[in-house]
Design an enzyme around this catalytic site. Structure first.
Site, PDB file in Angstrom:
ATOM      1  N   ASP A 118      -4.468  13.844  12.104  1.00  0.00           N
ATOM      2  CA  ASP A 118      -5.160  13.978  10.690  1.00  0.00           C
ATOM      3  C   ASP A 118      -4.497  15.117   9.884  1.00  0.00           C
ATOM      4  O   ASP A 118      -4.152  16.106  10.414  1.00  0.00           O
ATOM      5  CB  ASP A 118      -6.443  14.271  10.908  1.00  0.00           C
ATOM      6  CG  ASP A 118      -7.561  13.864   9.691  1.00  0.00           C
ATOM      7  OD1 ASP A 118      -8.197  13.037   9.798  1.00  0.00           O
ATOM      8  OD2 ASP A 118      -7.229  14.622   8.753  1.00  0.00           O
ATOM      9  N   ILE A 157       0.385  10.689   8.561  1.00  0.00           N
ATOM     10  CA  ILE A 157       1.047   9.849   9.260  1.00  0.00           C
ATOM     11  C   ILE A 157       2.476   9.334   8.501  1.00  0.00           C
ATOM     12  O   ILE A 157       3.247   8.412   9.222  1.00  0.00           O
ATOM     13  CB  ILE A 157       0.141   8.730   9.383  1.00  0.00           C
ATOM     14  CG1 ILE A 157      -0.420   8.116   7.637  1.00  0.00           C
ATOM     15  CG2 ILE A 157      -1.147   8.687   9.986  1.00  0.00           C
ATOM     16  CD1 ILE A 157      -1.267   6.981   7.603  1.00  0.00           C
ATOM     17  N   GLY A 195     -13.778  -2.318 -13.279  1.00  0.00           N
ATOM     18  CA  GLY A 195     -13.357  -3.299 -12.404  1.00  0.00           C
ATOM     19  C   GLY A 195     -14.178  -3.586 -11.331  1.00  0.00           C
ATOM     20  O   GLY A 195     -13.823  -3.987 -10.131  1.00  0.00           O
ATOM     21  N   SER A 253      -3.943  -1.344  -2.016  1.00  0.00           N
ATOM     22  CA  SER A 253      -3.103  -0.591  -0.989  1.00  0.00           C
ATOM     23  C   SER A 253      -3.893  -0.981   0.410  1.00  0.00           C
ATOM     24  O   SER A 253      -2.875  -1.076   1.534  1.00  0.00           O
ATOM     25  CB  SER A 253      -3.298   0.882  -1.312  1.00  0.00           C
ATOM     26  OG  SER A 253      -4.450   1.251  -0.750  1.00  0.00           O
ATOM     27  N   LYS A 254      -4.908  -1.408   0.803  1.00  0.00           N
ATOM     28  CA  LYS A 254      -5.082  -1.604   1.967  1.00  0.00           C
ATOM     29  C   LYS A 254      -4.715  -2.857   2.328  1.00  0.00           C
ATOM     30  O   LYS A 254      -4.404  -3.220   3.389  1.00  0.00           O
ATOM     31  CB  LYS A 254      -6.680  -1.595   2.273  1.00  0.00           C
ATOM     32  CG  LYS A 254      -7.396  -0.422   2.024  1.00  0.00           C
ATOM     33  CD  LYS A 254      -7.012   0.459   3.143  1.00  0.00           C
ATOM     34  CE  LYS A 254      -7.710   0.163   4.504  1.00  0.00           C
ATOM     35  NZ  LYS A 254      -7.260   1.094   5.825  1.00  0.00           N
ATOM     36  N   SER A 313      -9.657   6.734   0.784  1.00  0.00           N
ATOM     37  CA  SER A 313     -10.655   5.717   1.232  1.00  0.00           C
ATOM     38  C   SER A 313     -11.778   5.651  -0.281  1.00  0.00           C
ATOM     39  O   SER A 313     -12.511   4.411  -0.273  1.00  0.00           O
ATOM     40  CB  SER A 313     -11.517   6.021   2.340  1.00  0.00           C
ATOM     41  OG  SER A 313     -12.156   7.084   1.948  1.00  0.00           O
ATOM     42  N   ASP A 327     -13.523  -5.195   3.908  1.00  0.00           N
ATOM     43  CA  ASP A 327     -14.108  -6.278   3.138  1.00  0.00           C
ATOM     44  C   ASP A 327     -13.344  -6.622   1.685  1.00  0.00           C
ATOM     45  O   ASP A 327     -13.173  -7.506   1.132  1.00  0.00           O
ATOM     46  CB  ASP A 327     -15.187  -6.451   3.246  1.00  0.00           C
ATOM     47  CG  ASP A 327     -16.219  -5.432   2.496  1.00  0.00           C
ATOM     48  OD1 ASP A 327     -15.516  -4.507   2.035  1.00  0.00           O
ATOM     49  OD2 ASP A 327     -17.245  -5.440   2.537  1.00  0.00           O
TER      50      ASP A 327
END
Ligand code: NAD
Ligand code: TDX
Length: 337
Positions: A33, A60, A275, A153-154, A84, A125
């Site tokens: 991390d 990462i 949005g 991006s996900k 996130s 989701d």
């Protein structure tokens, strides 16, 4: 088994590590991390003396580092690390693309480079876009339609993971989960922000008319789902996980207020998120039918547990709120609350 968990100092990742070592005490976990504003080693304080747990501070995106870690006999990579928060991605998207896309690629390359290490990718989701009120809940077959920089991006990372399965035969699985809540949830997200604001005697900032809908899942249910996929999931497959917890933001806010003995006057309606996706909902039939997984904790039970946790862990969130978050919070709400 030796696991490399990325983003294990964040909300879901730290709950995952605590869950995993409680259930599989003979496994060994390396937690990689970067400790961004969202990473907090306090979340893992119970593992201080655990010989089967090791923390590595690192990025990462650093291929040499992840390659070296994975080459040391890692059997499974569980990839949580990400930027996130949707609102932050609206203010600046660069870190989202760097960590969520380039970081995933660096891990995939290192997994491939080391003989094809089993890779489970944690997704959301939000990659499916938003649903109308009458729309059917998302399934694994729903088309991708990300609508904010975070979900874009996900989505890119999900596509890369599938591409490495198809082109390189990398043994991957993906889970797309709905909104999590529970202990160690960073208080920039709705539920912990609202609970901690109320504990501080402050009002809660509800976006727009509060009619947006989310499908909330208790974090342990999510992590049990990831466990089921790791143990029983089919390589190359995607599984949707949801909480049976669909509720409008205003109804959820009123539930929190009631559980905390506060009145509706504590709600402050503020300008909507640009949005703002109207509704997310997950159909988890595939995980239920193929893996025997379903969520076990109702929203009522999970919310009560979560409120108790924040009441009993004031120091944790007060420290968090007095850090980097404070600056962000001032900018975001311009002193509104
Ligand atoms: P979080 O923001 O609480 O934690 C993210 C962690 O990743 C932090 O510890 C941070 O330090 C670390 N990190 C960030 N960039 C890094 C980098 N470049 N290298 C190494 N570590 C880095 O996030 P979360 O809510 O725990 O989410 C975890 C994962 O689950 C994410 O992939 C997210 O997209 C996904 N997800 C979250 C939710 C939710 O409701 N929170 C729902 C579905 C899916
Ligand atoms: O102050 C707020 N007021 C408010 O009304 C905040 C922070 C949020 N909201 C609304 C926006 C959303 O409709 O509450 C809902 C939930 O917001 P967040 O907690 O920011 O979550 P969301 O944007 O739905 O995204 C979350 O779920 C999917 C996670 O942050 C993502 O990482 C995950 O992928």
């Amino acid at each position: 088994m030796k696991l490399l968990v990325t983003g294990g100092a964040g909300f879901i990742g730290s709950n995952f590590i605590n869950y995993w070592l409680k259930n599989y005490p003979d496994d060994f976990i390396v937690n990689l991390d970067k400790l961004t504003y969202a990473g907090n080693l306090e979340n893992l304080k119970d593992l201080k003396n655990n010989q089967n747990y090791k923390f590595i501070k690192g990025d990462i995106c650093d291929f040499d580092l992840v390659n070296e870690l994975i080459s040391d006999k890692v059997d499974l990579i569980v990839h949580f690390a990400a930027e996130s928060h949707v609102d932050r991605s609206l203010m600046s998207s660069r870190d989202f693309v760097r960590t969520n896309v380039e970081g995933a690629l660096s891990l995939l390359d290192a997994a491939k480079n080391n003989g094809g290490v089993r890779f489970h990718h944690i997704s959301t989701d939000e990659v499916f876009g938003d649903l109308s009120l009458a729309g059917k809940a998302f399934t694994e077959k729903s088309p991708y339609n990300p609508r904010n920089p975070y979900s874009a991006s996900k989505a890119a990372a999900d596509h890369l993971v599938r591409a490495y399965y198809h082109t390189h035969g990398l043994p991957v699985t993906i889970s797309n989960c709905s909104n999590n809540y529970g202990p160690y949830h960073f208080p920039e997200k709705m539920i912990p922000l609202f609970i901690t604001n109320l504990l501080e005697g402050k009002r809660v900032p509800l976006y727009g008319d509060g009619k947006n809908i989310r499908d909330w899942i208790y974090v342990d249910d999510h992590n049990r789902g990831v466990d089921f996929i790791i143990k029983k999931g089919k390589i190359g497959e995607t599984y949707c996980l949801g909480g049976n917890g669909e509720i409008t933001n205003i109804e959820l806010t009123k539930k929190i207020l009631k559980l905390m003995d506060k009145g509706d006057e504590m709600i402050e309606f503020i300008e909507d998120r640009p949005g703002h996706d109207l509704r997310y909902a997950m159909d988890y039939s595939k995980a239920k039918n193929e893996l025997g997984w379903q969520p076990q904790i109702s929203l009522e039970q999970g919310l009560a547990q979560t409120i108790d946790w924040y009441k009993n862990n004031r120091q944790w969130w007060q420290n968090v709120k007095s850090g980097d978050y404070q600056e962000y919070y001032k900018k975001q709400y311009q002193g509104n609350v």
